[in-house]
Structure formats: structure tokens, C-alpha cells
Design an enzyme around this catalytic site. Structure first.
Site, short mmCIF file in Angstrom:
data_model
loop_
_atom_site.label_atom_id
_atom_site.label_comp_id
_atom_site.label_asym_id
_atom_site.label_seq_id
_atom_site.Cartn_x
_atom_site.Cartn_y
_atom_site.Cartn_z
N GLY A 19 0.79 -1.23 0.00
CA GLY A 19 0.00 0.00 0.00
C GLY A 19 0.81 1.28 0.00
O GLY A 19 1.80 1.43 -0.73
N ARG A 41 3.59 -8.53 10.19
CA ARG A 41 2.91 -9.81 9.98
C ARG A 41 3.23 -10.48 8.64
O ARG A 41 3.41 -11.68 8.57
CB ARG A 41 1.39 -9.61 10.09
CG ARG A 41 0.90 -9.43 11.51
CD ARG A 41 -0.58 -9.75 11.60
NE ARG A 41 -1.06 -9.73 12.99
CZ ARG A 41 -1.71 -8.71 13.53
NH1 ARG A 41 -1.92 -7.62 12.82
NH2 ARG A 41 -2.13 -8.77 14.77
N ASN A 93 4.53 5.10 9.03
CA ASN A 93 3.36 4.71 8.25
C ASN A 93 2.61 3.54 8.87
O ASN A 93 1.40 3.40 8.67
CB ASN A 93 3.81 4.36 6.82
CG ASN A 93 2.72 3.67 6.04
OD1 ASN A 93 1.76 4.29 5.60
ND2 ASN A 93 2.86 2.37 5.85
N TYR A 155 -14.69 4.21 14.23
CA TYR A 155 -13.28 4.60 14.08
C TYR A 155 -12.72 5.26 15.33
O TYR A 155 -11.64 5.83 15.31
CB TYR A 155 -13.18 5.56 12.89
CG TYR A 155 -11.83 5.64 12.20
CD1 TYR A 155 -11.34 4.59 11.42
CD2 TYR A 155 -11.06 6.80 12.30
CE1 TYR A 155 -10.13 4.69 10.77
CE2 TYR A 155 -9.84 6.91 11.64
CZ TYR A 155 -9.38 5.85 10.88
OH TYR A 155 -8.18 5.96 10.23
N LYS A 162 -4.88 8.85 15.85
CA LYS A 162 -4.39 9.74 14.79
C LYS A 162 -4.40 11.20 15.27
O LYS A 162 -3.53 12.00 14.88
CB LYS A 162 -5.24 9.58 13.53
CG LYS A 162 -5.12 8.21 12.87
CD LYS A 162 -3.72 7.94 12.36
CE LYS A 162 -3.68 6.69 11.49
NZ LYS A 162 -2.34 6.40 10.95
#
Length: 259
Positions: A19, A41, A93, A155, A162
Site C-alpha cells: 500500500g 505480519r 506509516n 473509528y 491519529k
């Protein structure tokens, strides 16, 4: 930017197997940087990213580490220091989170999400700063999201993490610029990744991508490369006076009040 804009720079990109992280890693490699590829992972895509970096003629260091775990985070920077002796660019990231309504959140999900998304930035910056000072300064850029300031479905914990990340960006920005280190963040809109297509098809909502696109004033979804270009700009001399800011890259998606 020219292909030599990051020649012989050393860039660490966390969560860079796929991504947005992969696009950022490859962008730096195409522009001359050696890249540290981090994953937790999924080894196979991270190995593929490292191979692509090497095909571009740059060095790639592959490190498995959970940045939300302090021992792993410290080991990651130990390996960077051992291999390269310094660092120019840190891109935070890597992200994770438990998506569920507020009444269903649990302490474990809060800790997991906060540690990876927010705490990792603070302590990665502490480790990165002396490595950057060895090389005359550097840049730190984190990837945020609209959920830091907007309310998105289920979220809550990711959004809070964030928001913390963006606050840390401001504090780190003010303190570290005195040491020659710029700190900023990029907040992308809806990014067209393999994962987005996968989730849309899994939910039988192939048309959801078209709906998202129609809501973007610019007329298309954001690509990982769009994000990578802005991240790279923030690590360039042209952005020297941008300090502690979160740059929104969403084609205008979050500006209108959606009906």
C-alpha cells in the site's frame, strides 16, 4: 523531483510491505535513497518491496518489528544503526486498530492501537534524532487520516490515535527543528489500494468505490503515489520552513458537507 533528489540518503519506512508504505519506500529508492523496509505480519510482500528497491540499484534492509512494542521498536533502530550508522528520513506509516462502536471498545484494543499509531512515533523520534544529527539533520513524516478530526463509522480508537499522532507532530516539530530535524504529517483521503478493492469486493459493494469517487471534487481517488510525492516533498529542502504541520491530501474530499 529529480531522480537524484535523495541520493545516498537513508530512509526508514515503517509498515512498508504494501500500500502507501510500499509506494513511499519505492519513491525514495527511485530518487536515490537506500531504504529500510519494516513489516510485522506479512513477510512475503515486504520481501517483494525490498527486491524492487534493490532492482532500482539501492540498498534495502528488511526488518520484522512490531513498532507498538518497545523492545521491537528499539531493535529496529539498533539494526538501522548497525547497518547504516545513521538515518536521514523516518516515515511513520505503520498503523493498526480495532474498528468497532464506542460502547464495544475494550482496553486491549485501545492500548494496541495507541501504541502502534501514536506512541511509536514519539519513541521512534527519540531514537531517530541522534542518528539524524550524525548526518546533519533529517526529516520525520507520519501518515495520519481524516478520522483525527472527523467522525468516521466505528473509528473512535483509531481516530483518537491519529489525533494524538498529529499533536505529537506539532510538539516534535517545535522541539526537533532546533536540531535540524523537520517533523510533519500527511493526512490522505480515500486511497485506492489493493486492500480497499479487496474490502469492497468482500462486502459485495463494488459500487462503493464509484460512490467515493463521486464525492471527491478532484474526480478521482487518491493513489499511494500521490501520498508518496507529498511525503517526499516534506523531506526536501523546499519544505524547510514547514514545521509541525499536517498536510491534507484528499482531492477536496473532506471540505464539502456531505449529503
Amino acid at each position: 523531483m529529480s531522480n537524484s533528489s535523495f541520493t545516498n540518503k537513508i530512509a526508514l519506512v515503517t509498515g512498508s510491505g504494501r500500500g502507501i508504505g510500499k509506494a513511499i519506500a519505492l519513491h525514495f529508492a527511485k530518487n536515490g535513497a537506500d531504504v529500510v523496509i519494516n513489516f510485522f505480519r506479512n513477510r512475503a510482500p515486504a520481501e517483494e518491496t525490498a527486491l524492487e528497491v534493490e532492482k532500482l540499484g539501492r540498498r534495502a534492509l528488511l526488518v520484522k518489528a512490531d513498532v507498538g512494542d518497545m523492545d521491537d521498536l528499539n531493535r529496529l533502530f539498533d539494526e538501522v544503526e548497525k547497518e547504516f550508522g545513521g538515518l536521514d528520513i523516518l516515515i511513520h506509516n505503520a498503523a493498526s486498530g480495532y474498528n468497532r462502536p464506542v460502547m464495544e471498545q475494550k482496553p486491549k484494543g485501545w492500548d494496541w492501537t495507541m501504541n502502534i499509531n501514536a506512541r511509536a512515533l514519539l519513541f521512534a523520534a527519540q531514537r531517530a534524532a541522534p542518528l539524524m544529527e550524525k548526518r546533519g539533520g533529517g526529516s520525520i513524516v507520519s501518515i495520519s487520516s481524516a478520522g483525527s478530526v472527523r467522525v468516521l463509522p466505528d473509528y473512535v480508537v483509531v481516530g483518537a490515535s491519529k489525533a494524538a499522532l498529529e499533536s505529537l507532530t506539532r510538539y516534535l516539530g517545535v522541539e526537533l527543528i532546533r536540531r535540524g530535524i523537520q517533523v510533519n504529517a500527511v493526512s490522505p483521503g480515500v486511497v485506492e489500494t489493493e486492500a480497499l478493492h479487496h474490502f469492497a469486493s468482500m462486502g459485495g459493494q463494488e459500487n462503493i468505490l464509484q460512490k467515493f469517487t463521486e464525492m471527491v471534487p478532484a474526480g478521482r481517488l487518491i493513489t499511494p503515489e500521490d501520498v508518496a510525492e507529498v511525503v517526499a516533498f516534506l523531506c526536501s529542502p523546499a519544505a524547510a520552513m514547514i514545521v509541525g504541520q499536517t498536510i491534507v491530501v484528499d482531492g477536496g474530499y473532506t471540505l464539502p458537507i456531505q449529503q
